[in-house]
Scaffold this active site. Structure first.
Site, PDB file in Angstrom:
ATOM      1  N   ARG A   9       0.851  -1.189   0.000  1.00 56.73           N
ATOM      2  CA  ARG A   9       0.000   0.000   0.000  1.00 56.73           C
ATOM      3  C   ARG A   9       0.886   1.239   0.000  1.00 56.73           C
ATOM      4  O   ARG A   9       1.813   1.352   0.791  1.00 56.73           O
ATOM      5  CB  ARG A   9      -0.883   0.006   1.257  1.00 56.73           C
ATOM      6  CG  ARG A   9      -1.778   1.193   1.420  1.00 56.73           C
ATOM      7  CD  ARG A   9      -2.909   1.147   0.444  1.00 56.73           C
ATOM      8  NE  ARG A   9      -3.709   2.362   0.597  1.00 56.73           N
ATOM      9  CZ  ARG A   9      -4.791   2.596  -0.070  1.00 56.73           C
ATOM     10  NH1 ARG A   9      -5.233   1.717  -0.936  1.00 56.73           N
ATOM     11  NH2 ARG A   9      -5.446   3.704   0.095  1.00 56.73           N
ATOM     12  N   ARG A  36      -6.574  27.951  -1.018  1.00 59.79           N
ATOM     13  CA  ARG A  36      -5.978  26.616  -0.979  1.00 59.79           C
ATOM     14  C   ARG A  36      -5.794  26.140  -2.408  1.00 59.79           C
ATOM     15  O   ARG A  36      -6.750  25.787  -3.094  1.00 59.79           O
ATOM     16  CB  ARG A  36      -6.864  25.652  -0.196  1.00 59.79           C
ATOM     17  CG  ARG A  36      -6.978  25.981   1.267  1.00 59.79           C
ATOM     18  CD  ARG A  36      -5.619  25.949   1.912  1.00 59.79           C
ATOM     19  NE  ARG A  36      -5.712  25.977   3.375  1.00 59.79           N
ATOM     20  CZ  ARG A  36      -4.672  26.012   4.146  1.00 59.79           C
ATOM     21  NH1 ARG A  36      -3.447  26.049   3.636  1.00 59.79           N
ATOM     22  NH2 ARG A  36      -4.819  26.028   5.456  1.00 59.79           N
ATOM     23  N   ALA A  48      -5.394  26.531  12.179  1.00 53.31           N
ATOM     24  CA  ALA A  48      -4.837  25.181  12.218  1.00 53.31           C
ATOM     25  C   ALA A  48      -3.417  25.185  11.688  1.00 53.31           C
ATOM     26  O   ALA A  48      -2.996  26.127  11.019  1.00 53.31           O
ATOM     27  CB  ALA A  48      -5.705  24.239  11.385  1.00 53.31           C
ATOM     28  N   LEU A  50       0.346  22.408  11.021  1.00 53.54           N
ATOM     29  CA  LEU A  50       1.058  21.138  11.099  1.00 53.54           C
ATOM     30  C   LEU A  50       1.828  21.008  12.403  1.00 53.54           C
ATOM     31  O   LEU A  50       2.261  21.999  12.992  1.00 53.54           O
ATOM     32  CB  LEU A  50       2.049  21.030   9.940  1.00 53.54           C
ATOM     33  CG  LEU A  50       1.477  21.003   8.543  1.00 53.54           C
ATOM     34  CD1 LEU A  50       2.607  21.035   7.516  1.00 53.54           C
ATOM     35  CD2 LEU A  50       0.595  19.789   8.349  1.00 53.54           C
ATOM     36  N   GLU A  65      -0.962  28.516  16.625  1.00 46.96           N
ATOM     37  CA  GLU A  65      -1.750  28.735  15.411  1.00 46.96           C
ATOM     38  C   GLU A  65      -2.869  29.750  15.641  1.00 46.96           C
ATOM     39  O   GLU A  65      -3.138  30.580  14.772  1.00 46.96           O
ATOM     40  CB  GLU A  65      -2.311  27.422  14.883  1.00 46.96           C
ATOM     41  CG  GLU A  65      -1.263  26.478  14.339  1.00 46.96           C
ATOM     42  CD  GLU A  65      -0.496  27.023  13.146  1.00 46.96           C
ATOM     43  OE1 GLU A  65      -1.045  27.863  12.394  1.00 46.96           O
ATOM     44  OE2 GLU A  65       0.655  26.603  12.947  1.00 46.96           O
ATOM     45  N   GLU A  69      -2.571  32.948  13.198  1.00 47.68           N
ATOM     46  CA  GLU A  69      -3.573  33.120  12.152  1.00 47.68           C
ATOM     47  C   GLU A  69      -4.680  34.101  12.525  1.00 47.68           C
ATOM     48  O   GLU A  69      -5.267  34.716  11.637  1.00 47.68           O
ATOM     49  CB  GLU A  69      -4.179  31.767  11.771  1.00 47.68           C
ATOM     50  CG  GLU A  69      -3.154  30.863  11.105  1.00 47.68           C
ATOM     51  CD  GLU A  69      -3.751  29.590  10.545  1.00 47.68           C
ATOM     52  OE1 GLU A  69      -4.965  29.355  10.707  1.00 47.68           O
ATOM     53  OE2 GLU A  69      -2.985  28.822   9.929  1.00 47.68           O
ATOM     54  N   GLU A 116      -0.807  32.829   3.608  1.00 49.56           N
ATOM     55  CA  GLU A 116      -1.436  33.484   4.754  1.00 49.56           C
ATOM     56  C   GLU A 116      -1.459  35.010   4.631  1.00 49.56           C
ATOM     57  O   GLU A 116      -2.017  35.686   5.488  1.00 49.56           O
ATOM     58  CB  GLU A 116      -0.743  33.068   6.046  1.00 49.56           C
ATOM     59  CG  GLU A 116      -0.918  31.586   6.333  1.00 49.56           C
ATOM     60  CD  GLU A 116      -0.174  31.114   7.559  1.00 49.56           C
ATOM     61  OE1 GLU A 116       0.758  31.823   8.006  1.00 49.56           O
ATOM     62  OE2 GLU A 116      -0.514  30.044   8.071  1.00 49.56           O
TER      63      GLU A 116
END
Length: 174
Positions: A9, A36, A48, A50, A65, A69, A116
């Site tokens: 996989r 996006r 949000a 990573l 975040e 943001e 951003e």
């Protein structure tokens, strides 16, 4: 495979992510809108990011975040829901926090760059977010899952039923 059989996989390795449902005293959710490129749209999303700093505590990442943001901080943090958004093709795990007791952060704003730079920030009633998600107007997975989870918690057991912000996260131990 769990039963000992072999299978091949391909999947994407992912560091994991955090997202924040920032809920104000008027039951409005703080959202950010940004472009996006993979889907070629500007989307309303939760603050949000990573987990791309090795060893970073997920709660600290969520707090970072929310500041970067939306230039906000929160006094009360809880785990809302954990999910694997694309378990058939990625090992990505997302922890969505509920943040309350919101206040605008003091001091200078985070210096945004890239996607951003044109970030929009707005607040929407939770009921509107849920209605728009169910109507197909909102498409970000973490936003949809988080808004529906918060709505369910409020309708059932209440916020005291949520896990503490530092609850274990077996998918991404830190």
């Amino acid at each position: 495979m769990p039963d000992g059989r072999a299978a091949t996989r391909d999947y994407m390795k992912h560091p994991g992510a955090v997202a924040v449902i920032a809920l104000d005293e008027q039951d409005r959710v703080l959202l950010v809108r940004q472009y996006r490129h993979p889907v070629r749209h500007r989307l309303w999303e939760l603050p949000a990011g990573l987990l791309d700093i090795p060893g970073e505590n997920p709660l600290h990442a969520a707090q970072r975040e929310l500041y970067e943001e939306a230039h906000h901080k929160a006094g009360d943090w809880r785990v809302l829901v954990d999910l694997y958004p694309t378990s058939g093709g990625s090992d990505e795990a997302i922890r969505i926090y509920l943040a309350r007791d919101l206040a605008e952060s003091e001091g200078e704003r985070f210096q945004a760059e890239g996607e951003e730079l044109d970030l929009q920030v707005a607040r929407f009633p939770l009921t509107e977010v849920v209605s728009r998600a169910l109507a197909g107007d909102l498409h970000n997975g973490a936003l949809v899952a988080g808004a529906l989870a918060l709505s369910a918690v409020l309708a059932a057991n209440g916020l005291d039923a949520l896990r503490p912000a530092e609850a274990p996260w077996p998918a991404r131990p830190f």
